[in-house]
Design an enzyme around this catalytic site. Structure first.
Site, PDB file in Angstrom:
ATOM      1  N   THR A   1      -6.263  15.117  -0.546  1.00 30.00           N
ATOM      2  CA  THR A   1      -4.856  15.155  -0.928  1.00 30.00           C
ATOM      3  C   THR A   1      -4.676  15.233  -2.439  1.00 30.00           C
ATOM      4  OG1 THR A   1      -2.857  13.771  -0.937  1.00 30.00           O
ATOM      5  CG2 THR A   1      -4.926  12.608  -0.790  1.00 30.00           C
ATOM      6  N   ASP A   2      -3.514  15.699  -2.861  1.00 34.91           N
ATOM      7  CA  ASP A   2      -3.218  15.715  -4.304  1.00 34.91           C
ATOM      8  C   ASP A   2      -3.011  14.302  -4.856  1.00 34.91           C
ATOM      9  OD1 ASP A   2      -0.739  15.183  -3.127  1.00 34.91           O
ATOM     10  OD2 ASP A   2       0.315  16.854  -4.083  1.00 34.91           O
ATOM     11  N   GLU A   3      -2.784  13.324  -3.960  1.00 35.06           N
ATOM     12  CA  GLU A   3      -2.465  11.966  -4.429  1.00 35.06           C
ATOM     13  C   GLU A   3      -3.630  11.319  -5.168  1.00 35.06           C
ATOM     14  OE1 GLU A   3      -0.371   9.351  -1.866  1.00 35.06           O
ATOM     15  OE2 GLU A   3       0.742  10.958  -0.889  1.00 35.06           O
TER      16      GLU A   3
ATOM     17  N   TYR B   1      -3.881   4.022   0.009  1.00 33.55           N
ATOM     18  CA  TYR B   1      -4.182   5.291   0.703  1.00 33.55           C
ATOM     19  C   TYR B   1      -4.922   6.252  -0.222  1.00 33.55           C
ATOM     20  CZ  TYR B   1      -3.380  10.132   2.160  1.00 33.55           C
ATOM     21  OH  TYR B   1      -3.547  11.461   2.457  1.00 33.55           O
TER      22      TYR B   1
ATOM     23  N   LYS C   1      -8.773   7.761  -0.116  1.00 35.04           N
ATOM     24  CA  LYS C   1      -9.087   9.201  -0.058  1.00 35.04           C
ATOM     25  C   LYS C   1      -9.965   9.593  -1.250  1.00 35.04           C
ATOM     26  CE  LYS C   1      -7.805  12.018   2.441  1.00 35.04           C
ATOM     27  NZ  LYS C   1      -8.357  12.514   3.730  1.00 35.04           N
TER      28      LYS C   1
HETATM   29  P1  NAD Z   1      -1.971  12.316  10.749  1.00 30.37           P
HETATM   30  O1  NAD Z   1      -1.800  10.863  10.448  1.00 30.37           O
HETATM   31  O2  NAD Z   1      -0.843  13.082  11.331  1.00 30.37           O
HETATM   32  O3  NAD Z   1      -3.225  12.514  11.718  1.00 30.37           O
HETATM   33  C1  NAD Z   1      -4.423  11.823  11.550  1.00 30.37           C
HETATM   34  C2  NAD Z   1      -5.265  12.019  12.809  1.00 30.37           C
HETATM   35  O4  NAD Z   1      -6.508  11.319  12.598  1.00 30.37           O
HETATM   36  C3  NAD Z   1      -4.638  11.415  14.077  1.00 30.37           C
HETATM   37  O5  NAD Z   1      -4.765  12.319  15.135  1.00 30.37           O
HETATM   38  C4  NAD Z   1      -5.456  10.150  14.326  1.00 30.37           C
HETATM   39  O6  NAD Z   1      -5.543   9.805  15.695  1.00 30.37           O
HETATM   40  C5  NAD Z   1      -6.804  10.559  13.759  1.00 30.37           C
HETATM   41  N1  NAD Z   1      -7.605   9.381  13.351  1.00 30.37           N
HETATM   42  C6  NAD Z   1      -7.196   8.347  12.577  1.00 30.37           C
HETATM   43  N2  NAD Z   1      -8.191   7.465  12.450  1.00 30.37           N
HETATM   44  C7  NAD Z   1      -9.250   7.943  13.152  1.00 30.37           C
HETATM   45  C8  NAD Z   1     -10.573   7.479  13.398  1.00 30.37           C
HETATM   46  N3  NAD Z   1     -10.997   6.304  12.904  1.00 30.37           N
HETATM   47  N4  NAD Z   1     -11.397   8.248  14.128  1.00 30.37           N
HETATM   48  C9  NAD Z   1     -10.971   9.442  14.647  1.00 30.37           C
HETATM   49  N5  NAD Z   1      -9.735   9.901  14.478  1.00 30.37           N
HETATM   50  C10 NAD Z   1      -8.878   9.167  13.723  1.00 30.37           C
HETATM   51  O7  NAD Z   1      -2.458  12.953   9.377  1.00 30.37           O
HETATM   52  P2  NAD Z   1      -2.103  14.368   8.719  1.00 30.37           P
HETATM   53  O8  NAD Z   1      -0.852  14.250   7.974  1.00 30.37           O
HETATM   54  O9  NAD Z   1      -2.271  15.433   9.727  1.00 30.37           O
HETATM   55  O10 NAD Z   1      -3.290  14.454   7.641  1.00 30.37           O
HETATM   56  C11 NAD Z   1      -4.561  14.995   8.004  1.00 30.37           C
HETATM   57  C12 NAD Z   1      -5.475  14.972   6.805  1.00 30.37           C
HETATM   58  O11 NAD Z   1      -4.924  15.746   5.748  1.00 30.37           O
HETATM   59  C13 NAD Z   1      -5.708  13.571   6.221  1.00 30.37           C
HETATM   60  O12 NAD Z   1      -7.046  13.483   5.842  1.00 30.37           O
HETATM   61  C14 NAD Z   1      -4.778  13.520   5.026  1.00 30.37           C
HETATM   62  O13 NAD Z   1      -5.281  12.644   4.048  1.00 30.37           O
HETATM   63  C15 NAD Z   1      -4.800  14.959   4.572  1.00 30.37           C
HETATM   64  N6  NAD Z   1      -3.581  15.437   3.867  1.00 30.37           N
HETATM   65  C16 NAD Z   1      -2.346  15.260   4.431  1.00 30.37           C
HETATM   66  C17 NAD Z   1      -1.226  15.784   3.777  1.00 30.37           C
HETATM   67  C18 NAD Z   1       0.176  15.648   4.377  1.00 30.37           C
HETATM   68  O14 NAD Z   1       1.135  16.011   3.731  1.00 30.37           O
HETATM   69  N7  NAD Z   1       0.331  15.156   5.603  1.00 30.37           N
HETATM   70  C19 NAD Z   1      -1.377  16.462   2.585  1.00 30.37           C
HETATM   71  C20 NAD Z   1      -2.650  16.599   2.027  1.00 30.37           C
HETATM   72  C21 NAD Z   1      -3.759  16.100   2.700  1.00 30.37           C
HETATM   73  O1  DAU Z   2       0.930  14.594  -1.307  1.00 29.60           O
HETATM   74  C1  DAU Z   2       0.220  14.624  -0.112  1.00 29.60           C
HETATM   75  C2  DAU Z   2       0.552  13.405   0.708  1.00 29.60           C
HETATM   76  O2  DAU Z   2       1.864  13.599   1.208  1.00 29.60           O
HETATM   77  C3  DAU Z   2      -0.433  13.164   1.843  1.00 29.60           C
HETATM   78  O3  DAU Z   2      -1.702  12.899   1.315  1.00 29.60           O
HETATM   79  C4  DAU Z   2       0.025  11.995   2.714  1.00 29.60           C
HETATM   80  O4  DAU Z   2      -0.847  11.851   3.823  1.00 29.60           O
HETATM   81  C5  DAU Z   2       1.425  12.284   3.208  1.00 29.60           C
HETATM   82  O5  DAU Z   2       1.910  11.191   3.956  1.00 29.60           O
HETATM   83  C6  DAU Z   2       2.362  12.571   2.036  1.00 29.60           C
HETATM   84  O6  DAU Z   2       2.581  11.374   1.244  1.00 29.60           O
HETATM   85  P1  DAU Z   2       4.026  10.963   0.685  1.00 29.60           P
HETATM   86  O7  DAU Z   2       4.025   9.517   0.459  1.00 29.60           O
HETATM   87  O8  DAU Z   2       4.425  11.863  -0.429  1.00 29.60           O
HETATM   88  O9  DAU Z   2       4.931  11.382   1.973  1.00 29.60           O
HETATM   89  P2  DAU Z   2       6.166  10.642   2.686  1.00 29.60           P
HETATM   90  O10 DAU Z   2       6.702  11.602   3.705  1.00 29.60           O
HETATM   91  O11 DAU Z   2       5.806   9.276   3.145  1.00 29.60           O
HETATM   92  O12 DAU Z   2       7.219  10.482   1.525  1.00 29.60           O
HETATM   93  C7  DAU Z   2       7.709  11.609   0.796  1.00 29.60           C
HETATM   94  C8  DAU Z   2       8.604  11.084  -0.312  1.00 29.60           C
HETATM   95  O13 DAU Z   2       9.799  10.553   0.295  1.00 29.60           O
HETATM   96  C9  DAU Z   2       7.998   9.957  -1.123  1.00 29.60           C
HETATM   97  O14 DAU Z   2       8.411  10.076  -2.471  1.00 29.60           O
HETATM   98  C10 DAU Z   2       8.597   8.694  -0.507  1.00 29.60           C
HETATM   99  C11 DAU Z   2       9.969   9.158  -0.034  1.00 29.60           C
HETATM  100  N1  DAU Z   2      10.477   8.503   1.197  1.00 29.60           N
HETATM  101  C12 DAU Z   2       9.680   8.472   2.284  1.00 29.60           C
HETATM  102  C13 DAU Z   2      10.092   7.875   3.460  1.00 29.60           C
HETATM  103  C14 DAU Z   2       9.199   7.824   4.680  1.00 29.60           C
HETATM  104  C15 DAU Z   2      11.751   7.963   1.222  1.00 29.60           C
HETATM  105  O15 DAU Z   2      12.494   8.015   0.224  1.00 29.60           O
HETATM  106  N2  DAU Z   2      12.171   7.363   2.382  1.00 29.60           N
HETATM  107  C16 DAU Z   2      11.397   7.285   3.495  1.00 29.60           C
HETATM  108  O16 DAU Z   2      11.831   6.712   4.521  1.00 29.60           O
END
Ligand code: NAD
Ligand code: DAU
Length: 379
Positions: free
Chosen positions: A137-139, A186, A190
């Site tokens: 992730t970019d985080e 988190y 990562k």
């Molecule tokens: P998600 O939470 O929707 O899905 C995670 C999946 O991993 C689920 O299906 C869960 O059951 C599985 N999982 C969790 N723990 C596990 C374990 N111990 N063993 C096997 N499976 C397990 O997550 P997402 O948003 O789809 O993110 C997927 C990946 O991409 C993550 O690695 C996250 O850090 C990365 N990522 C997410 C975002 C975003 O915006 N969502 C952006 C950049 C990177």
């Molecule tokens: O940048 C990549 C990341 O983006 C991934 O690595 C993470 O897995 C993914 O969850 C996401 O993280 P964020 O924390 O940016 O996403 P989230 O949807 O939780 O929140 C987006 C923004 O909105 C953040 O600034 C927090 C704010 N927010 C979020 C929620 C859930 C609110 O203001 N209210 C809310 O209820």
């Protein structure tokens, strides 16, 4: 049946993973795609109903921390590629329960690496033709200043190739070379997993790749994340909890474009490289929330602005990162990837999908999905 490649995709029942599994299963019938997922609260096999009976798809319920089980799977299935997405992914949960994040994201990743190392090193050809691709992730880069160019208010969407974004913002972006500086449990977990992946390349010569992507949005996202949570709350006329002043900036990419980037990088990316993935699409939270409200209202036939009163400012997230902004020019220049959708099109598709798939959402919010699959895949 013999397949050309045997690939494990971890976390395939989650949001991004399900899009990656779908793309690979449909695009590469010559590959066997094994979706390995523990089915935590975030895993939902209903995300993959359309491909679950395809001959090149297999689901395995497994915890990535289970070293023995994964080592056996590597041997039994002769795995030559791993695309690793399984993780605990929600920042707010990590603030409440950091241990689970260290266990899954750090120890789970290390467990996969070690099992892959032992299996691949036992083969005559060793690492030749193998790949361990870690999705990050970019985080991990921390947070950028919340400064915006004078006279330009986000949203500010451009195509990366135009260079327009850089003309306006200068060089204040996350690059592949930006020093890691994670703030939340988190992102710290990562970052740690990214370091382990690179260490396995540098120490043992494992062919690894790491990518760091910005915020994804689109169908099948678990409704604890901003966009699906707010769409569902607007639909039910429930309050929209905006953290702090709503001024934090996130850089949004349509999830299918992330999956396309993963496909490109898995096949053509250079071993040991890092690629940033993003679409130069920065939004202040409050601005994107207003777009989501306007889109839901229009699609539900409610009067314009009818649901703006749902906006409720609440206590800020602890350690809330100010701004994320990814520079993805390396990926564009070296591998020719670029986003296929403009944001306006992507958000319209996304809101429509959630409104048309009420049953998917209601199944999650009622908790039904967990009961059903837990029964089906009892250990
Ligand atoms: P998600 O939470 O929707 O899905 C995670 C999946 O991993 C689920 O299906 C869960 O059951 C599985 N999982 C969790 N723990 C596990 C374990 N111990 N063993 C096997 N499976 C397990 O997550 P997402 O948003 O789809 O993110 C997927 C990946 O991409 C993550 O690695 C996250 O850090 C990365 N990522 C997410 C975002 C975003 O915006 N969502 C952006 C950049 C990177
Ligand atoms: O940048 C990549 C990341 O983006 C991934 O690595 C993470 O897995 C993914 O969850 C996401 O993280 P964020 O924390 O940016 O996403 P989230 O949807 O939780 O929140 C987006 C923004 O909105 C953040 O600034 C927090 C704010 N927010 C979020 C929620 C859930 C609110 O203001 N209210 C809310 O209820």
């Amino acid at each position: 049946m013999e397949f050309k490649r045997n690939i494990v995709i971890t976390g395939g029942a989650g949001f991004i993973g399900s899009h990656v599994v779908r793309l690979f299963v449909n695009k590469y019938p010559e590959y066997k795609i094994i979706n390995l997922d523990k089915l935590t609260y975030a895993g939902n096999l209903a995300n993959l109903k359309d491909i679950e009976n395809k001959p090149n798809y297999k689901f395995v319920k497994m915890d990535i921390c289970d070293f023995d089980a994964f080592y056996k799977l590597m041997q039994d299935e002769q795995i030559d590629g791993i695309i690793h997405l399984a993780a605990e992914s929600h920042v707010d949960r990590s603030i409440k329960d950091p241990f689970t994040f260290a266990r899954t994201n750090v120890m789970g990743t290390l467990s996969l690496l070690q099992a892959a190392k032992l299996y691949w090193e036992s083969l005559p050809e060793k690492y030749e033709g193998k790949r361990f691709y870690h999705i990050s992730t970019d985080e991990v880069y921390g947070a950028l200043e919340m400064t915006h160019p004078e006279g330009i208010e986000p949203p500010f969407t451009t195509t990366a190739s135009s260079g327009e974004h850089h003309e306006a913002y200068g060089e204040d972006f996350f690059l592949e070379t930006t020093k890691y500086n994670p703030h939340s449990p988190y992102s710290a977990s990562k970052a740690s997993s990214d370091h382990f992946v690179r260490a396995f390349h540098d120490t043992y010569g494992m062919p690894t790749i790491v990518t760091n992507c910005s915020n994804n949005y689109g169908p099948y996202q678990f409704p604890e994340k901003l966009i699906p949570l707010f769409i569902n709350n607007i639909r039910h006329r429930k309050p929209l909890p905006v953290y702090g002043k709503g001024e934090n900036v996130r850089d949004w990419l349509y999830v299918v474009d992330h999956a396309r980037a993963i496909d490109t990088i898995f096949h053509n990316g250079k071993v040991a490289e890092t690629y940033n993935i993003g679409g130069f699409n920065e939004w202040k939270n409050i601005d994107i929330i207003k777009v989501v409200i306007a889109t839901v209202d229009r699609l539900l036939g409610r009067p314009e602005g009818a649901d703006l009163d749902l906006i409720t400012y609440v206590t800020d997230r602890l350690g809330h990162d100010a701004r994320y902004a990814i520079d993805s020019r390396k990926l564009q220049a070296e591998l020719g990837w670029e986003p296929s959708l403009q944001f306006e099109e992507g958000i319209e598709k996304t809101v429509k999908w959630y409104l048309e798939n009420e049953a998917w959402m209601d199944n999650i919010t009622s908790g039904e999905y967990e009961k059903y699959y837990n029964e089906m895949y009892k250990n």
